[in-house]
Enzyme design. Structure first.
Site, short mmCIF file in Angstrom:
data_model
loop_
_atom_site.label_atom_id
_atom_site.label_comp_id
_atom_site.label_asym_id
_atom_site.label_seq_id
_atom_site.Cartn_x
_atom_site.Cartn_y
_atom_site.Cartn_z
N CYS A 171 -2.56 33.70 9.59
CA CYS A 171 -2.37 34.31 11.22
C CYS A 171 -2.14 33.43 12.09
O CYS A 171 -2.81 33.24 13.04
CB CYS A 171 -3.82 35.09 11.38
N GLU B 101 0.87 -1.09 -0.06
CA GLU B 101 -0.05 0.05 -0.08
C GLU B 101 0.65 1.12 -0.08
O GLU B 101 0.53 2.04 0.98
CB GLU B 101 -0.87 0.24 1.31
N1 LLP Z 1 -1.79 1.89 4.24
C1 LLP Z 1 -2.46 2.43 5.60
C2 LLP Z 1 -2.99 1.63 6.32
C3 LLP Z 1 -1.92 3.78 5.89
O1 LLP Z 1 -2.42 4.21 7.14
C4 LLP Z 1 -1.06 4.76 5.20
C5 LLP Z 1 -0.83 5.92 5.59
C6 LLP Z 1 -0.52 3.98 4.02
C7 LLP Z 1 -0.83 2.68 3.86
C8 LLP Z 1 0.31 4.82 3.11
O2 LLP Z 1 1.78 5.22 3.96
P1 LLP Z 1 2.80 5.86 2.99
O3 LLP Z 1 3.31 4.76 2.05
O4 LLP Z 1 2.26 6.95 2.34
O5 LLP Z 1 3.83 6.02 3.89
N2 LLP Z 1 0.10 12.84 6.68
C9 LLP Z 1 1.45 12.13 7.07
C10 LLP Z 1 1.49 10.71 6.58
C11 LLP Z 1 0.31 9.79 7.35
C12 LLP Z 1 0.24 8.50 6.76
C13 LLP Z 1 -0.95 7.74 7.34
N3 LLP Z 1 -1.17 6.37 6.79
C14 LLP Z 1 2.46 13.06 6.57
O6 LLP Z 1 2.54 13.93 5.95
O7 LLP Z 1 3.65 12.68 6.64
#
Ligand code: LLP
Length: 412
Positions: free
Chosen positions: A341, A273
């Site tokens: 702000c 994922e």
């Molecule tokens: N699968 C699940 C169940 C997840 O919760 C997430 C991300 C992913 C896959 C994908 O993860 P990635 O490959 O993108 O690391 N807003 C935060 C990141 C939050 C990630 C939440 N879950 C940031 O800007 O660093």
């Protein structure tokens, strides 16, 4: 690897000048490189070619329809966490049998729509959720395939806000009681428990936490199979880190070389994922310098983009490189900030960048993941435009919001 770089002192996205796009669309604007997105997907897909696998792009990283469509054409699936993400994945043409659904708070309505849409599987995060999915499936006269998300209590060594596989996190089911949970879920009608899911966090640069998690999951699989449960799918989540500054993340090929020897003998379908890995370095946010302000103790470069457009620096103290879109002679040390702000409205502190002036464009780099997807209308600001670059062409794939859009659905 990405396709943003300088030629003759000008920042390009593939073969298009970032300044040309910024002048055409106005700023702030998110700019994505299609080639980078496609190549990143292929790198993961090819790394896992040795096993039966499905790459499900985590829509939360960037749910732009144009990006989902680009990936869909490559054969990519979708990892979703809401009814809205399901809607967008289907609208972009992702086949339902390539959609996996995670998240701790799925509502009855969301579950019902997902079942009716015939998605591939649910990643269940609690026993009450398993009971709910079972009940909804029964009502609809359907049987659905599910994985249980296991919280392996592994430290992925990343920011605590994006650590998800430690026992104190709200995600998944605790590994120490996993057998009990699996057997309880397996007894429920109208669901078929056939998978184990883990996702231990995001922006993970090392492979060891994944290997540790996988070893725990494989041991669990053996225990479950002794109890008569057949596990045919392992979802190892997302989380692969990228380079924002001077990180040295593992490549998909290296990652695969460490996990495939564990996965291959199992004969299971492997689900991944990735979100950030695919889109993070495939996007930038371009903004225009409004003012150079000389403060009491430091200088400020004030942009027309704010924390509402890109919240990562404010929320996680995340580092994003910031560059002048056109190289200039001379340097400037300043905080790069927005118009909002709040003192937390910044993109970088004490940065040394090319000497920019009012009207120049700057680019906040590596903003493709969790950039636009976390944007808001705070301070009644319109969400920015999004552009997809393909070679020498670019297309506005989402218009900047209008003031009229800010009134949508409101009345008085
Ligand atoms: N699968 C699940 C169940 C997840 O919760 C997430 C991300 C992913 C896959 C994908 O993860 P990635 O490959 O993108 O690391 N807003 C935060 C990141 C939050 C990630 C939440 N879950 C940031 O800007 O660093």
């Amino acid at each position: 690897m990405h396709y943003f770089g300088f030629k003759n002192g000008q920042l390009y996205c593939e073969n298009v000048k970032v300044a040309t796009i910024a002048k055409t669309t106005g700023t702030p604007v998110y700019i994505y490189s299609k080639r980078t997105i496609v190549e990143h997907f292929r790198k993961i897909d090819e790394a896992f070619a040795g096993v039966d696998h499905l790459v499900c792009y985590a829509l939360k990283a960037n749910p732009a329809l144009a990006i989902i469509k680009t990936l869909q054409k490559e054969g990519c699936g979708a990892d979703i966490v809401s009814g809205g993400e399901l809607y967008k994945a289907l609208r972009a043409g992702i086949a339902p049998e390539k959609i996996v659904y995670a998240g701790v708070g799925k509502t009855r309505a969301e579950i019902e729509t997902a079942i009716k849409s015939r998605i591939f599987m649910f990643n269940i995060e609690s026993i009450p959720e398993a009971e709910r999915i079972s009940a909804v499936a029964k009502k609809l006269g359907k049987t659905v395939e599910v994985a249980l998300r296991i919280n392996p209590d592994v430290d992925p060594d990343t920011h605590h806000y994006i650590t998800t596989g430690k026992k104190e996190n709200k995600f998944g089911l605790n590994i120490s009681k996993a057998k009990e949970y699996f057997l309880a879920a397996a007894r429920l009608p109208n669901i078929k428990v056939c998978g184990i899911h883990t996702h231990i966090g995001s922006q993970i640069t090392k492979v060891e936490p994944y290997v540790l998690t996988l070893k725990k999951i494989i041991a669990l699989k053996a225990i479950l199979e002794k109890s008569g449960l057949r596990i045919t799918r392992l979802n190892i989540g997302g989380g692969l880190g990228i380079i924002y500054d001077n990180e040295t993340p593992s490549t998909p090929a290296n990652f695969a070389s460490k996990v495939l020897p564990l996965l291959k003998p199992l004969g299971v379908k492997v689900i991944l994922e990735p979100g950030r890995f695919i889109v993070g370095n495939a996007g930038i946010m371009a903004a225009e310098v409004q003012y150079i302000k000389k403060g009491e103790v430091k200088n400020y470069v004030i942009l027309d983009a704010g924390m509402n457009d890109l919240i990562r620096p404010s929320l996680y103290d995340a580092y994003h490189d910031i560059v002048a879109v056109k190289k200039t002679s001379g340097k400037l040390k300043a905080d790069i900030v927005g118009p909002i702000c709040e003192s937390g409205d910044f993109f970088g502190k004490n940065r040394v960048i090319d000497k920019v002036k009012e009207g120049d464009f700057v680019a906040v780099m590596s903003a493709g993941a969790y950039g636009f997807s976390m944007a808001s209308n705070y301070n009644c600001r319109r969400k920015p435009a999004e552009v997809l670059v393909d070679g020498s062409k670019f297309k506005i794939v989402r218009k900047r919001e209008t003031y009229q859009d800010l009134l949508n659905g409101e009345s008085f």
